[in-house]
Design a protein around this motif. Structure first.
Motif, short mmCIF file in Angstrom:
data_model
loop_
_atom_site.label_atom_id
_atom_site.label_comp_id
_atom_site.label_asym_id
_atom_site.label_seq_id
_atom_site.Cartn_x
_atom_site.Cartn_y
_atom_site.Cartn_z
N TRP A 36 0.73 -1.31 0.02
CA TRP A 36 0.01 0.01 0.04
C TRP A 36 1.01 1.16 -0.06
O TRP A 36 0.52 2.32 -0.25
CB TRP A 36 -1.09 0.06 1.18
CG TRP A 36 -0.41 0.09 2.84
CD1 TRP A 36 -0.52 -1.24 3.30
CD2 TRP A 36 0.19 0.98 3.29
NE1 TRP A 36 0.22 -0.79 4.56
CE2 TRP A 36 0.54 0.25 4.62
CE3 TRP A 36 0.34 2.52 3.01
CZ2 TRP A 36 1.34 1.06 5.47
CZ3 TRP A 36 0.98 3.12 4.01
CH2 TRP A 36 1.62 2.44 5.53
N GLN A 269 -12.73 6.38 -6.94
CA GLN A 269 -12.29 4.97 -6.18
C GLN A 269 -13.03 3.98 -6.97
O GLN A 269 -13.36 2.67 -6.56
CB GLN A 269 -12.60 4.83 -4.68
CG GLN A 269 -11.99 3.57 -4.17
CD GLN A 269 -10.34 3.54 -3.98
OE1 GLN A 269 -9.77 4.50 -4.45
NE2 GLN A 269 -9.81 2.39 -3.97
N VAL A 308 -7.05 4.53 -5.23
CA VAL A 308 -5.89 4.55 -4.32
C VAL A 308 -5.85 2.98 -3.76
O VAL A 308 -6.93 2.49 -3.31
CB VAL A 308 -5.94 5.52 -3.24
CG1 VAL A 308 -4.89 5.41 -2.30
CG2 VAL A 308 -6.11 6.95 -3.77
N ASP A 309 -4.87 2.29 -3.92
CA ASP A 309 -4.86 1.02 -3.37
C ASP A 309 -4.62 1.05 -1.89
O ASP A 309 -3.48 0.50 -1.49
CB ASP A 309 -3.61 0.15 -4.07
CG ASP A 309 -3.92 -1.53 -4.15
OD1 ASP A 309 -4.58 -1.72 -3.05
OD2 ASP A 309 -3.28 -2.13 -4.58
N TYR A 310 -5.59 1.40 -1.13
CA TYR A 310 -5.60 1.33 0.36
C TYR A 310 -5.01 0.29 0.86
O TYR A 310 -4.25 0.37 1.98
CB TYR A 310 -6.75 1.90 0.82
CG TYR A 310 -7.31 3.34 0.38
CD1 TYR A 310 -6.73 4.52 0.97
CD2 TYR A 310 -8.33 3.53 -0.48
CE1 TYR A 310 -7.15 5.53 0.77
CE2 TYR A 310 -8.88 4.74 -1.00
CZ TYR A 310 -8.13 5.88 -0.34
OH TYR A 310 -8.55 7.16 -0.74
N GLU A 311 -5.63 -0.83 0.56
CA GLU A 311 -5.03 -2.16 1.19
C GLU A 311 -3.83 -2.84 0.41
O GLU A 311 -3.28 -3.71 1.04
CB GLU A 311 -6.43 -3.05 1.24
CG GLU A 311 -6.94 -3.61 0.21
CD GLU A 311 -8.08 -4.20 0.27
OE1 GLU A 311 -8.37 -5.01 -0.82
OE2 GLU A 311 -8.93 -3.93 1.11
N HIS A 319 -11.35 -1.43 -1.81
CA HIS A 319 -10.43 -0.48 -1.31
C HIS A 319 -9.10 -0.65 -1.91
O HIS A 319 -8.12 -0.50 -1.43
CB HIS A 319 -10.29 -0.46 0.28
CG HIS A 319 -11.52 -0.33 0.88
ND1 HIS A 319 -12.06 0.99 0.90
CD2 HIS A 319 -12.63 -1.00 1.63
CE1 HIS A 319 -13.10 0.83 1.51
NE2 HIS A 319 -13.43 -0.37 2.02
N SER A 320 -9.17 -1.20 -3.15
CA SER A 320 -7.83 -1.48 -3.89
C SER A 320 -8.16 -1.24 -5.28
O SER A 320 -9.05 -0.37 -5.65
CB SER A 320 -7.65 -3.14 -3.87
OG SER A 320 -6.39 -3.44 -4.43
N ARG A 356 -8.71 11.78 -4.95
CA ARG A 356 -8.25 11.06 -3.81
C ARG A 356 -6.74 10.56 -4.16
O ARG A 356 -5.73 10.52 -3.29
CB ARG A 356 -8.95 9.89 -3.48
CG ARG A 356 -10.10 10.06 -3.00
CD ARG A 356 -11.20 9.34 -3.15
NE ARG A 356 -12.56 9.58 -2.51
CZ ARG A 356 -13.23 10.43 -2.97
NH1 ARG A 356 -13.01 11.32 -3.83
NH2 ARG A 356 -14.51 10.69 -2.00
N ALA A 360 -4.01 11.41 -1.26
CA ALA A 360 -4.19 10.52 -0.26
C ALA A 360 -2.84 9.83 0.35
O ALA A 360 -2.71 9.98 1.57
CB ALA A 360 -4.92 9.16 -0.79
N TYR A 361 -1.76 10.29 -0.46
CA TYR A 361 -0.38 9.57 0.19
C TYR A 361 0.31 10.83 0.84
O TYR A 361 1.20 10.38 1.63
CB TYR A 361 0.34 9.06 -0.82
CG TYR A 361 -0.07 8.03 -1.59
CD1 TYR A 361 0.09 6.63 -0.80
CD2 TYR A 361 -0.81 7.93 -2.79
CE1 TYR A 361 -0.28 5.43 -1.44
CE2 TYR A 361 -1.13 6.77 -3.37
CZ TYR A 361 -1.11 5.47 -2.83
OH TYR A 361 -1.42 4.40 -3.54
N MET A 364 -0.80 12.13 6.74
CA MET A 364 -1.07 11.02 7.63
C MET A 364 -1.16 11.48 9.12
O MET A 364 -0.74 12.59 9.44
CB MET A 364 0.15 9.97 7.75
CG MET A 364 1.29 10.77 8.29
SD MET A 364 2.74 9.48 8.13
CE MET A 364 3.34 9.97 6.36
#
Ligand SMILES: Cc1ncc(COP(=O)(O)O)c(C=O)c1O
Length: 455
Positions: A36, A269, A308-311, A319-320, A356, A360-361, A364
């Motif tokens: 991720w 997404q 976004v490949d959150y997982e 979520h991928s 996103r 997203a990255y 945090m």
């Protein structure tokens, strides 16, 4: 730690063994950081989480060092950490991936990204996108009057687009028309036919030709979180009939030359690249239909949706995502070229509104660890008291007989006897101490089995 009066499930394992068995690579694998993290996050050799930024050269910064620096400056956790270099890198990667796909496909136009302000309205985020993005003429998407004011105040580069979505009243429209007069490419995207009369009236009154876009309702149903709001169920955009009404009204007002952009947002997404390809294909059909109606066109805006490949699973689960950035760009560019070339239609400027995937990255949440719980094996007696329940004796025998050859059998037996004791406890036929003993012996069995398998 074993003492002469207690039973140790792993008498011959030492802390050094445990250390040898576990590495920082194991930690990175366990938490999937390298999947991720997309190259921005990793675990360093010393076990610390690091963020990696590439600004000409690759730099690795320990998150713990950042936290220490924050503490020295009196900043408390929890805190949101924003890494503007990562934000810059995302904008660079998105623009360069489209540029590569365009050049490889021999596509005869360019890409213009816009960031949808609603996705992150923090002023330092918008300032950074406007500032760094100007290298790529990266613009902003505004969904309200307030966001249009933000966009106008931030964008210095007059080749960057402003895309106005959302409901627009007369004041909103006047603001956009003045921007247009200043040479800013500011598009009004029609979401409903009711907006058009206001645009026509205000632009005639101010004598400024508007740049008009139309948002269509795609029939493509996307997988993922927005599945139920996609396709015919989507509440935004013009129906095909509504689109034709807009064209007729523009023709009647002698303003069809203002219609230059087609907008299509399939959903956010989107995990499956096939949905994106189908959506672009359908958008191209609408685009060519508008050209056939006599609109000059020139811009094809595909909205957001880049996932976004959150997982980090690299699948089409919610979520991928089952594609990479380069593949996303290649699919879009090739689909447009393959759809429009046979109709001899000039390639449009490709616009996307990635939200996103842009931000997203880059941020945090840092927070203190308030407590750590480890599994400490409870000391067990060397022998059970004679009068202990028979089930406990059976469980204890399993512990003493653990053997790698009978791995599955020992595991099954331990869980069986533990659950039997729990059942007795539920029925009031055994006490707290017996239940605790059963659970502790079972944990000792599991630990012993784990040590067997690690050898
Ligand atoms: C019109 C429009 N454009 C762009 C976006 C951003 O989508 P994403 O974050 O998936 O890129 C959204 C949704 O948030 C949207 O509604």
């Amino acid at each position: 730690m074993a003492t002469p009066s207690t039973y140790s499930p792993t008498p011959d394992s030492t802390p050094a063994d445990a250390e040898n068995r576990w590495s920082t690579d194991n930690s990175a694998d366990l938490y999937g950081v390298r999947n991720w993290g997309a190259g921005y996050f990793d675990i360093a050799a010393n076990g610390e989480a690091v963020v990696t930024v590439t600004n000409g050269k690759r730099t690795e910064v320990s998150l713990l060092d950042i936290v220490e620096g924050m503490k020295e400056r009196g900043l408390e956790m929890p805190a949101v950490l924003r890494i503007e270099n990562v934000l810059d890198q995302r904008i660079k990667e998105l623009n360069e991936a489209f540029a590569r796909a365009i050049s490889d496909a021999g596509y005869n136009n360019e890409y213009r990204g816009v960031f949808p302000i609603k996705v992150n309205q923090q002023c330092h985020v918008i300032e950074e996108i406007a500032d760094f993005g100007s290298h790529y003429h990266h613009g902003l998407e505004a969904g309200s009057k307030a966001e249009l004011i933000i966009a106008l105040s931030q964008l210095k580069d007059h080749r960057s687009l402003i895309i106005c979505n959302g409901y627009k009243d007369a004041e909103f429209i006047e603001l956009g028309l003045y921007a247009r007069q200043m040479g800013i490419p500011c598009f009004f995207v029609l979401e409903t036919p009711t907006e058009l009369p206001i645009i026509l009236e205000r632009s005639k009154a101010l004598n400024i030709d508007p740049l008009i876009g139309v948002r269509i309702k795609s029939s493509v149903v996307v997988e993922g979180h927005w599945n139920e709001d996609s396709g015919d169920r989507s509440i935004f955009g013009l129906s095909t009939g509504g689109l034709l009404d807009v064209i007729d009204e523009l023709k009647a007002a002698d303003m069809l030359h203002c219609l230059q952009l087609l907008h299509c947002h399939l959903g956010s997404q989107i995990p499956n690249i096939r949905n994106i390809r189908s959506g672009v294909l359908e958008a191209c059909r609408f685009y060519s239909g508008l050209i056939a109606e006599g609109a000059p066109m020139g811009y094809l805006d595909l909205g957001g949706g880049l996932a976004v490949d959150y997982e980090g699973a690299r699948t089409n689960s919610t979520h991928s995502m089952n594609y990479q950035l380069d593949e996303y760009c290649v699919n879009i560019v090739e689909t447009i070229r393959e759809s429009l070339d046979p109709l001899n239609i000039n390639h449009p400027v490709i616009v996307s509104e990635s939200g996103r995937a842009t931000v997203a990255y880059s941020s945090m949440l840092l927070f203190n660890i308030l407590d750590v719980r480890n599994h400490e094996p409870s000391p067990l007696p060397v022998q059970l008291p004679e009068d202990a329940h028979e089930l406990l004796h059976n469980l204890f025998a399993v512990l003493q007989a653990v053997d790698v050859q009978k791995f599955q059998e020992c595991y099954n037996d331990a869980l069986y006897y533990r659950d039997e004791v729990r059942e007795l406890f539920r029925r009031g036929q055994t006490d707290l101490r017996a239940r605790a003993m059963a659970e502790n012996i079972t944990l000792a069995v599991l630990e012993k089995l784990q040590n067997c398998s690690a050898r």
